[in-house]
Design a protein around this motif. Structure first.
Motif, PDB file in Angstrom:
ATOM      1  N   VAL A  60      35.867  47.907  38.503  1.00 54.66           N
ATOM      2  CA  VAL A  60      35.410  49.256  38.173  1.00 54.66           C
ATOM      3  C   VAL A  60      35.535  50.170  39.396  1.00 54.66           C
ATOM      4  N   ALA A  61      35.147  49.640  40.565  1.00 55.44           N
ATOM      5  CA  ALA A  61      35.227  50.467  41.770  1.00 55.44           C
ATOM      6  C   ALA A  61      36.672  50.896  42.030  1.00 55.44           C
ATOM      7  N   VAL A  62      37.586  49.911  41.975  1.00 58.13           N
ATOM      8  CA  VAL A  62      38.994  50.224  42.219  1.00 58.13           C
ATOM      9  C   VAL A  62      39.511  51.192  41.145  1.00 58.13           C
ATOM     10  N   GLY A  63      39.182  50.873  39.903  1.00 55.10           N
ATOM     11  CA  GLY A  63      39.660  51.696  38.795  1.00 55.10           C
ATOM     12  C   GLY A  63      39.175  53.134  38.898  1.00 55.10           C
ATOM     13  N   ALA A 117      46.690  29.281  40.375  1.00 51.16           N
ATOM     14  CA  ALA A 117      47.427  28.112  40.816  1.00 51.16           C
ATOM     15  C   ALA A 117      48.068  28.364  42.180  1.00 51.16           C
ATOM     16  N   VAL A 118      48.588  29.568  42.372  1.00 53.80           N
ATOM     17  CA  VAL A 118      49.261  29.872  43.627  1.00 53.80           C
ATOM     18  C   VAL A 118      48.269  29.976  44.782  1.00 53.80           C
ATOM     19  N   PHE A 119      47.185  30.673  44.540  1.00 55.45           N
ATOM     20  CA  PHE A 119      46.272  30.934  45.650  1.00 55.45           C
ATOM     21  C   PHE A 119      45.181  29.877  45.805  1.00 55.45           C
ATOM     22  N   GLY A 120      45.172  28.933  44.910  1.00 59.10           N
ATOM     23  CA  GLY A 120      44.197  27.866  45.025  1.00 59.10           C
ATOM     24  C   GLY A 120      42.922  28.198  44.288  1.00 59.10           C
ATOM     25  N   GLN A 121      42.270  27.109  43.801  1.00 57.94           N
ATOM     26  CA  GLN A 121      41.063  27.338  43.022  1.00 57.94           C
ATOM     27  C   GLN A 121      39.873  27.565  43.926  1.00 57.94           C
ATOM     28  N   SER A 122      39.262  28.753  43.814  1.00 59.35           N
ATOM     29  CA  SER A 122      38.002  28.989  44.513  1.00 59.35           C
ATOM     30  C   SER A 122      37.337  30.151  43.802  1.00 59.35           C
ATOM     31  N   PRO A 123      36.019  30.241  43.922  1.00 59.43           N
ATOM     32  CA  PRO A 123      35.331  31.346  43.234  1.00 59.43           C
ATOM     33  C   PRO A 123      35.898  32.692  43.653  1.00 59.43           C
ATOM     34  N   LEU A 124      36.214  32.859  44.927  1.00 58.76           N
ATOM     35  CA  LEU A 124      36.699  34.149  45.412  1.00 58.76           C
ATOM     36  C   LEU A 124      38.022  34.506  44.737  1.00 58.76           C
ATOM     37  N   VAL A 125      38.934  33.521  44.673  1.00 54.49           N
ATOM     38  CA  VAL A 125      40.221  33.781  44.038  1.00 54.49           C
ATOM     39  C   VAL A 125      40.009  34.182  42.581  1.00 54.49           C
ATOM     40  N   THR A 126      39.123  33.444  41.898  1.00 51.34           N
ATOM     41  CA  THR A 126      38.864  33.765  40.499  1.00 51.34           C
ATOM     42  C   THR A 126      38.377  35.205  40.355  1.00 51.34           C
ATOM     43  N   VAL A 127      37.422  35.577  41.195  1.00 51.80           N
ATOM     44  CA  VAL A 127      36.877  36.933  41.123  1.00 51.80           C
ATOM     45  C   VAL A 127      37.979  37.967  41.338  1.00 51.80           C
ATOM     46  N   LEU A 128      38.803  37.749  42.357  1.00 53.96           N
ATOM     47  CA  LEU A 128      39.849  38.729  42.659  1.00 53.96           C
ATOM     48  C   LEU A 128      40.886  38.795  41.548  1.00 53.96           C
ATOM     49  N   VAL A 129      41.228  37.628  41.015  1.00 52.27           N
ATOM     50  CA  VAL A 129      42.232  37.613  39.950  1.00 52.27           C
ATOM     51  C   VAL A 129      41.709  38.347  38.719  1.00 52.27           C
ATOM     52  N   LEU A 130      40.458  38.075  38.359  1.00 51.30           N
ATOM     53  CA  LEU A 130      39.881  38.763  37.204  1.00 51.30           C
ATOM     54  C   LEU A 130      39.848  40.268  37.450  1.00 51.30           C
ATOM     55  N   ALA A 131      39.459  40.653  38.664  1.00 44.37           N
ATOM     56  CA  ALA A 131      39.397  42.075  38.987  1.00 44.37           C
ATOM     57  C   ALA A 131      40.785  42.701  38.898  1.00 44.37           C
ATOM     58  N   PHE A 132      41.781  41.951  39.368  1.00 42.89           N
ATOM     59  CA  PHE A 132      43.150  42.470  39.374  1.00 42.89           C
ATOM     60  C   PHE A 132      43.627  42.839  37.973  1.00 42.89           C
ATOM     61  N   SER A 137      41.657  43.690  35.433  1.00 44.28           N
ATOM     62  CA  SER A 137      40.795  44.557  34.619  1.00 44.28           C
ATOM     63  C   SER A 137      40.572  45.949  35.199  1.00 44.28           C
ATOM     64  N   TRP A 138      41.100  46.239  36.365  1.00 50.62           N
ATOM     65  CA  TRP A 138      40.879  47.596  36.894  1.00 50.62           C
ATOM     66  C   TRP A 138      41.690  48.642  36.148  1.00 50.62           C
ATOM     67  N   ALA A 139      42.828  48.160  35.575  1.00 47.49           N
ATOM     68  CA  ALA A 139      43.781  49.120  35.018  1.00 47.49           C
ATOM     69  C   ALA A 139      43.170  49.943  33.882  1.00 47.49           C
ATOM     70  N   THR A 140      42.463  49.270  32.995  1.00 46.70           N
ATOM     71  CA  THR A 140      41.894  50.003  31.866  1.00 46.70           C
ATOM     72  C   THR A 140      40.868  51.027  32.344  1.00 46.70           C
ATOM     73  N   ASN A 195      35.229  39.486  31.128  1.00 45.22           N
ATOM     74  CA  ASN A 195      35.538  38.701  32.314  1.00 45.22           C
ATOM     75  C   ASN A 195      34.830  37.349  32.301  1.00 45.22           C
ATOM     76  N   ILE A 196      33.641  37.306  31.733  1.00 51.26           N
ATOM     77  CA  ILE A 196      32.969  36.007  31.607  1.00 51.26           C
ATOM     78  C   ILE A 196      33.833  35.074  30.764  1.00 51.26           C
TER      79      ILE A 196
END
Lengths: 362, 328, 339, 313
Positions: free
Chosen positions: D120-123, D162-177, D179-182, D237-238
């Motif tokens: 939301v912040a980025v969007g 898969a590319v960046f490795g499994q971690s909570p941070l990666v998940t958060v960033l990927v989800l954010a990536f 969903s900002w567009a809408t 996102n959940i």
């Protein structure tokens, strides 16, 4: 009342907008909103600017206050050439020219409190502390007839007339020299409209204000203005002191406009000669050649199609002169409805014969 | 109209190009250890370098991309790292599976969603409206894999163990073409039979969003002035709803459909996984586990192009529905 | 001859803030071939009342009766009402752009009206009729423009299309709801001219709703002035303009610029209209009325004949004798009560 | 009169509402919405559980990651059904399902809210810039939007993780990536229509700077769509996070995660024997998203009662 000192003058001002392009690779389409307009506003007077929607009166006002950059011409405000001033250079002058807008709903930010809306000007221009700002705003609210206790309310809590008062208080905050009133009463009911007009006139007397009063309502303009200018398709076609223009209009368009004005007096309405102009305003993207009014003009002659008329003094001199932009102006005793166009490509001709040039839908 | 199509086409091509750059960078620019994975644990640095060289991974990035896009333009998306199958042939094999799932589900959800949305909007606050709303909200909140698991559990597992084998378990059966030697079935009915559960799963979840969306859009249109005009003309309410309101209400729905195509493409991944169908999603998941970059990038690119092309078609439908947009 | 006879029409809406009583017990008649002007400011209920007659106020609570051509429009079933709408009652609205369907060609929209009421007319015949109608309302090149979309027309031309559509089946009543408000003066004059022409040619009765007294002065035969959901005064046009009885009518006229000398202040009605949710107990205009006295706050005035003229009725407690009423006005002007 | 109340009265009757700001009005409407209030209560409980997960589990004496091979599995090594000892049964490794659900709330909700917040912040920032400045800024941002919207979300998200490795941070960033567009699109559209409003012009005529116009005039008008979109995006996102976990690319084991729990249960068709392994995590997931969606609907209706206005009950 007005002196002869000129507060704002424009000479040869033009403004064009890009409105996309024609066809696949065609050239740019330009809308000529204001075309070679010259006018003067004297200190302390009210200049009424009349015209139908799309005639460029609002664009002209925004050029004069430099909200728009002008393409051609010069604008002088209070003796200073402001034509090419940048945003920063204009900043100090902003406090001297203010605007009042048409839409009492659209012109106030619905998410901000009335106090901060009115105090905006003070916040942007002044370095006054908050306590005095509140006090100043409340004084302003009192001046325009609002309850100062409503300082913290939102615009939605106010009626149309009250909102217009908020807009007036905002414009008044910096004690400007010039206020551009862009259709300030058009959206209001008749009974409220009169309240706002009276307020504007009272304020003018009290604070020595100069108004550029834009309206499509001829009755209102007639009531409030000292001088008026009539616009048609981006050009001023007639201007002069209000009595002269209303009683002895010379431009066929002014005459038609005046005759179309609704009069709340059935007998007078029945008596007057009504001239119903044919057709609509042509598109400002491709305005007619020669005199822009010629396709709708009952008095048009052959040269109107080719020769572009200029605004010439008809009678009087100086800013108070009556000027008209017409090759064949009407005499005071001539009746426009007695004319039939002598050229073939007018819309009137088309209407009568159901042939002729096809008008452009705007 | 020609200008409109032209502009959309150019924009579409630009987006495809940008997508190719984005997907390529995403995978080839990120640190990866494909070579190490392929070479095994005991590999020497030399072996790894050799593998990297063979895969072209030691060249500068722009060079790799140029090579990739040049071949892509010639219909060659490279070969997978492990079995040297061409990525194009993998996609050709898998695409019918995904397309079958996606198209069937899309048709089903449009019918269900738009239909129930209209019913809701025409009689707002009626029992039917409320019931549809509740249902829509529940399905809307239901992740695909939860709904799919439930359907599998009740309609397949429970029914089958109760002796009613109404639904097949898993796997895809082709409609046309050579029967798979391991799976001799093919033809329209077996194809559909196997796809019913995936379709229902995917369609219900998405239809719910369309019910809500269509309802809102219809309600808004029904309050328009021209609907009042239509009623003032004395035409039947049915005609007001279907001729006048629906036509306008569908425009935003169509736009939304364009946006959802990308989500649909993702939606098949889960469905394929659940119902054991080896479509694009399943293949890319396998490729992801193996870090088989050409396959991942190839599939992502093809799916994105599909989305862009479909969006272009959606734009055309939009222009047909609303003559005003043809001005641009 | 009475064409439409409306008695005791009430319309109210339930909202979050309470019941909005938009129209409160209004009665009026429309004569064949005549124009009734209904004038009032925003929120006075002038549009709601006529749209209720056409069954266009959905979700409203309505009572009263409206006899039109042997049918009570209020109690009629939707299908009965539909058989009248478009055929015997034509309607045009304020904003011709939003009132025409953006996705259909104007010809198709006119054809639809024609064929909705008479299936026996072929599509081809209906189309020819549509072209004829477009020509009648003054649209140049009707046989070409019949296939254009509303957005390809200018504002004035769109309103002509609306009129053509409303007149398609030669209705006996045309309801025009602020038909010229969105138009410029010169175009407004064209549209009013057209309406006059149509009326002269087909003998159509017109209900003209407007807030503009100038428009009323131009075309109305009879006038009803509405305020806060009620008709406060009803009279032939000239009576309203030259001998208004109700202080609100008087105030409206006084507010007009042009009624005073230039340089003099205008004479506005003070205050603003009441909320339609909690109306004052007495006369709704009392809080703004310069003549107000105690009775006005307690009792609701009803329409009564004034100035000895059966056709002139006013809902006000002021004297009904013309001389007394005029004297009161002069007193007030002297005291400066009307500014 | 009419059997089908559908649309608004043609002329909305004018009402004078005295001294209530937009927020007070919204709150008043929200308070009347029982469904939304219940949803809010459910939400509150779930969030409290997430925050106090360690306390709850230690009070119950359960450890989400303790693999009780002895008492947690039956004689055949299969998971136990719900009982007094294990309220919601145990999983294939003998871990307590309830304890894992409680911990899973932290991950699911935390990731949902955090990723939505970033998106939301980025969007908002990009949408504001694109809508206000138009021109080249707008073109660049618009193409960026097109690209993100053209990518198949789940597929690309899985690949990225898969590319960046499994971690909570990666998940958060990927989800954010994804969903900002809408959000950017919505904000851009709003800004484009807002900047044509006269109050923006009024601000300009007062000499306000672009920054002032964007943050003082425009932003307050965007708060409502932002809140509405935020509340509707969190459940999305959940769910997407759960989908990632379901596809085996969620938060790394052994951390409890609702999607991961279902995924574990699906493996080898285990859930056909132990229904509770899917039923409870799935149920909690649906309940959470349902509560979020109901709350989001309620907030939307309270802040932007357009639809309700159309209905005018």
């Amino acid at each position: 009342m007005s002196s002869d000192e000129v507060l704002l003058s424009a000479s040869g001002v033009s403004k064009r907008f890009n409105v996309g392009s024609r066809g696949l690779l065609g050239g740019r389409l330009q809308l000529s909103a204001v075309d070679n307009v010259s006018l003067e506003i004297k200190k302390g007077e009210t200049l009424g600017l009349v015209g139908e929607s799309g005639c460029g009166k609002s664009s002209l006002a925004r050029c004069l206050t430099r909200l728009y950059d002008v393409d051609e011409g010069t604008i002088t405000f209070d003796g200073r050439d402001i034509t090419n001033l940048g945003r920063r250079q204009m900043q100090p002058l902003r406090s001297e020219m203010q605007m009042i807008f048409q839409d009492p709903y659209g012109s106030l930010n619905p998410r901000r409190r009335v106090g901060s809306i009115i105090g905006d000007a003070l916040a942007i221009h002044g370095n006054r502390g908050k306590g005095t700002r509140r006090q100043q705003v409340q004084e302003l609210m009192e001046i325009v007839g609002l309850n100062p206790e409503h300082y913290n309310r939102y615009p939605a809590d106010f009626s149309g007339g009250q909102r217009q008062r908020i807009g007036i208080a905002r414009a008044l905050a910096l004690k400007p020299k010039l206020i551009v009133c862009d259709e300030p009463v058009s959206a209001l009911d008749v009974s409220i409209q009169a309240q706002v007009i009276n307020l504007l006139q009272d304020l003018q007397r009290e604070f020595d204000l100069t108004y550029l009063f834009i309206s499509h309502d001829l009755s209102v303009v007639q009531h409030i203005s000292d001088r008026i200018a009539v616009m048609y398709l981006g050009r001023i076609v007639e201007s002069g002191p209000v009595e002269e223009v209303f009683t002895a209009s010379s431009h066929p368009y002014t005459r038609a406009l005046l005759s179309a004005k609704p009069i709340a007096d059935p007998r007078a309405a029945e008596q007057r000669d009504r001239i119903v102009l044919a057709g609509d305003l042509p598109s400002p993207i491709s305005p007619p050649s020669g005199c822009r009014f010629h396709p709708r003009c009952p008095k048009a002659e052959q040269d109107c199609v080719t020769v572009v008329p200029t605004l010439e003094i008809l009678r009087g001199a100086g800013p108070d002169a009556q000027r008209v932009e017409c090759l064949h102006p009407l005499e005071a005793d001539q009746d426009l409805s007695s004319f039939t166009p002598s050229i073939a490509d007018t819309i009137i001709g088309a209407d009568a014969a159901a042939t002729g040039s096809r008008e452009v839908a705007s | 109209m020609i200008r409109f199509i032209f502009v959309r086409l150019i924009t579409g091509l630009l987006v495809v190009f940008l997508v190719s750059v984005a997907t390529f960078l995403m995978f080839f620019a990120a640190p990866n250890d494909v070579a190490r994975t392929m070479a095994g644990k005991a590999a020497t640095p030399e072996t790894i370098a050799l593998i990297n060289h063979r895969l072209g991974l030691d060249q500068p990035l722009w060079h790799q991309y140029g090579h990739f896009i040049w071949r892509a333009l010639h219909g060659d998306l490279g070969y997978d790292y492990y079995h040297q199958r061409s990525v194009v042939s993998i996609i050709k094999g898998a695409a019918p599976v995904s397309l079958s799932i996606a198209f069937g589900a899309a048709i089903l959800w449009m019918i269900l969603g738009v239909g129930s949305g209209i019913i809701s909007a025409v009689r707002p606050r009626s029992f039917m409206d409320r019931a549809l709303n509740v249902l829509a909200l529940i399905f809307y909140s239901m992740p695909t894999f939860v709904l799919g698991s439930m359907l599998l559990f009740f309609l397949y597992f429970k029914l089958t163990s109760a002796g009613h084998a109404w639904f097949p378990a898993a796997g895809y059966v082709p409609w046309f073409g050579k029967p798979d030697p391991s799976n001799p079935q093919h033809g329209f009915w077996p194809w559909m039979h196997h796809l019913i559960l995936p379709w229902v799963t995917l369609a219900l979840v998405t239809a719910a969003a369309y019910t809500r969306f269509t309802r809102g859009s219809m309600l808004e249109v029904l309050s328009e002035d021209y609907i009042r005009t239509a009623r003032a003309k004395g035409i039947s309410e049915r005609r007001v709803v279907f001729r006048h309101a629906l036509r306008s209400a569908l425009t935003p729905v169509v736009t939304q459909f364009g946006i959802d195509l990308a989500i649909l493409a993702g939606g098949t991944v889960v469905t394929e996984q659940l119902f054991g169908m080896h479509g694009l999603g399943w293949n890319s998941l396998t490729a992801i586990t193996n870090q088989d970059l050409p396959v991942i990038v190839g599939i992502l690119l093809v799916v994105s192009v599909f989305v862009v092309v479909a969006n272009f078609l959606v734009d055309l439908i939009y222009a047909v529905l609303d003559p005003r947009v043809r001005l641009y | 001859m009475v064409l439409l006879h409306v008695t005791d029409l009430n319309v109210s809406f339930d909202t979050d803030d309470g019941v909005v009583k938009a129209v409160r017990g209004i009665s009026f008649d429309v004569d064949r071939g005549k124009t009734l002007g209904i004038v009032g400011e925003s929120g006075s209920g002038k549009s709601v009342s006529t749209q209720t007659l056409a069954g266009l106020t959905r979700g409203a609570r309505v009572s009263g009766s409206a006899q039109f051509d042997g049918l009570d429009l209020i109690k009629a079933s939707p299908s009965q009402r539909r058989s009248v709408l478009g055929r015997k009652i034509g309607m045009i609205f304020q904003d011709p752009l939003t009132s025409l369907h953006p996705a259909y060609r104007v010809g198709a929209q006119i054809v639809e009206t024609i064929r909705a009421h008479d299936r026996s007319i072929s599509k081809r015949a209906a189309r020819l009729r549509a072209i004829e109608l477009l020509g009648m309302v003054g649209i140049p090149f009707p046989s070409e423009r019949v296939d254009e979309f509303p957005h390809q027309f200018s504002g004035g031309m769109r309103q002509r299309v609306m009129i053509a559509m409303a007149m398609a089946l030669d209705p006996t009543l045309l309801i025009a709801d602020e038909p010229t408000t969105a138009l410029d003066v010169t175009v407004q004059a064209q549209v009013l001219e057209l309406m006059r022409k149509v009326q002269a040619e087909f003998g159509t009765a017109i209900i003209l709703i407007t807030h503009d007294l100038g428009v009323i002065a131009d075309v109305a035969d009879d006038v009803a002035v509405m305020y806060a959901g009620t008709i406060v005064e009803r009279a032939p046009r000239d009576e309203i303009f030259y001998q208004p009885h109700h202080p609100y009518t008087e105030g409206l006229l006084d507010s007009m610029p042009g009624r005073v000398e230039r340089g003099q202040p205008l004479r506005p009605v003070k205050g603003s209209p009441p909320s339609l949710i909690d109306l004052p107990p007495g006369c709704p205009f009392a809080p703004r009325c310069p003549y107000r006295f105690d009775r006005c706050d307690q009792e609701v005035p009803v329409l009564q004949t004034v100035f000895g003229d059966e056709q002139h009725q006013s809902a006000c407690f002021l004297p009904t004798e013309i001389e007394e009423r005029k004297a009161l006005r002069e007193q007030l002007v002297e005291k400066g009560g009307i500014r | 009169m009419s059997a089908t109340p559908a649309t608004a009265p043609p002329t909305a009757p004018k009402t004078t509402i005295v001294a209530r700001g937009p927020w007070a009005l919204a709150w008043r409407r929200f308070r009347k919405d029982k469904v939304a209030l219940i949803a809010a209560a459910v939400m509150a409980v779930i969030i409290l559980v997430a925050i106090f997960a360690p306390l709850i589990n230690s009070a119950l004496g359960q450890d989400p990651n303790y693999q009780d091979q002895v008492n947690g599995l039956d004689v055949n090594g299969l998971p136990l059904g719900p009982s007094g000892a294990h309220w919601l049964g145990t999983d294939a490794l003998g871990r307590d399902v309830f304890a894992r659900l409680v911990y899973g709330a932290r991950i699911s909700i935390g990731i949902g809210i955090l990723s939505t917040g970033i998106a939301v912040a980025v969007g908002v920032v990009l949408g504001l810039l694109a809508g206000y400045f138009r021109g080249i800024v707008d073109v660049i941002i618009a193409r960026l939007l097109d690209v993100v919207l053209a990518l198949p979300v789940v597929l690309a998200a899985v690949a990225l993780v898969a590319v960046f490795g499994q971690s909570p941070l990666v998940t958060v960033l990927v989800l954010a990536f994804f969903s900002w567009a809408t959000m950017a699109r919505i904000v851009r559209g709003q800004v484009i229509s807002l900047r044509e409003r006269e109050f923006i012009e009024a601000a300009r005529s007062l000499g306000a700077s672009s920054t002032r116009i964007m943050f003082v005039e425009l932003l307050p008008n965007l708060v409502m769509p932002i809140i509405i979109y935020f509340s509707l995006l969190v459940p999305v996102n959940i769910v997407t996070n759960a989908v990632l976990a379901f596809l085996g690319l969620g938060i790394p084991v052994p951390t409890a995660d609702w999607g991961g729990m279902i995924s574990d249960a699906e493996a080898g068709g285990l859930y056909q024997q132990a229904w509770w392994l899917v039923f409870f995590p799935g149920g909690v997931l649906v309940l959470t998203t349902l509560a979020f969606n109901l709350l989001g609907d309620g907030i939307r209706d309270a802040l932007d009662p357009r639809i309700e206005r159309l209905l005018r009950k």
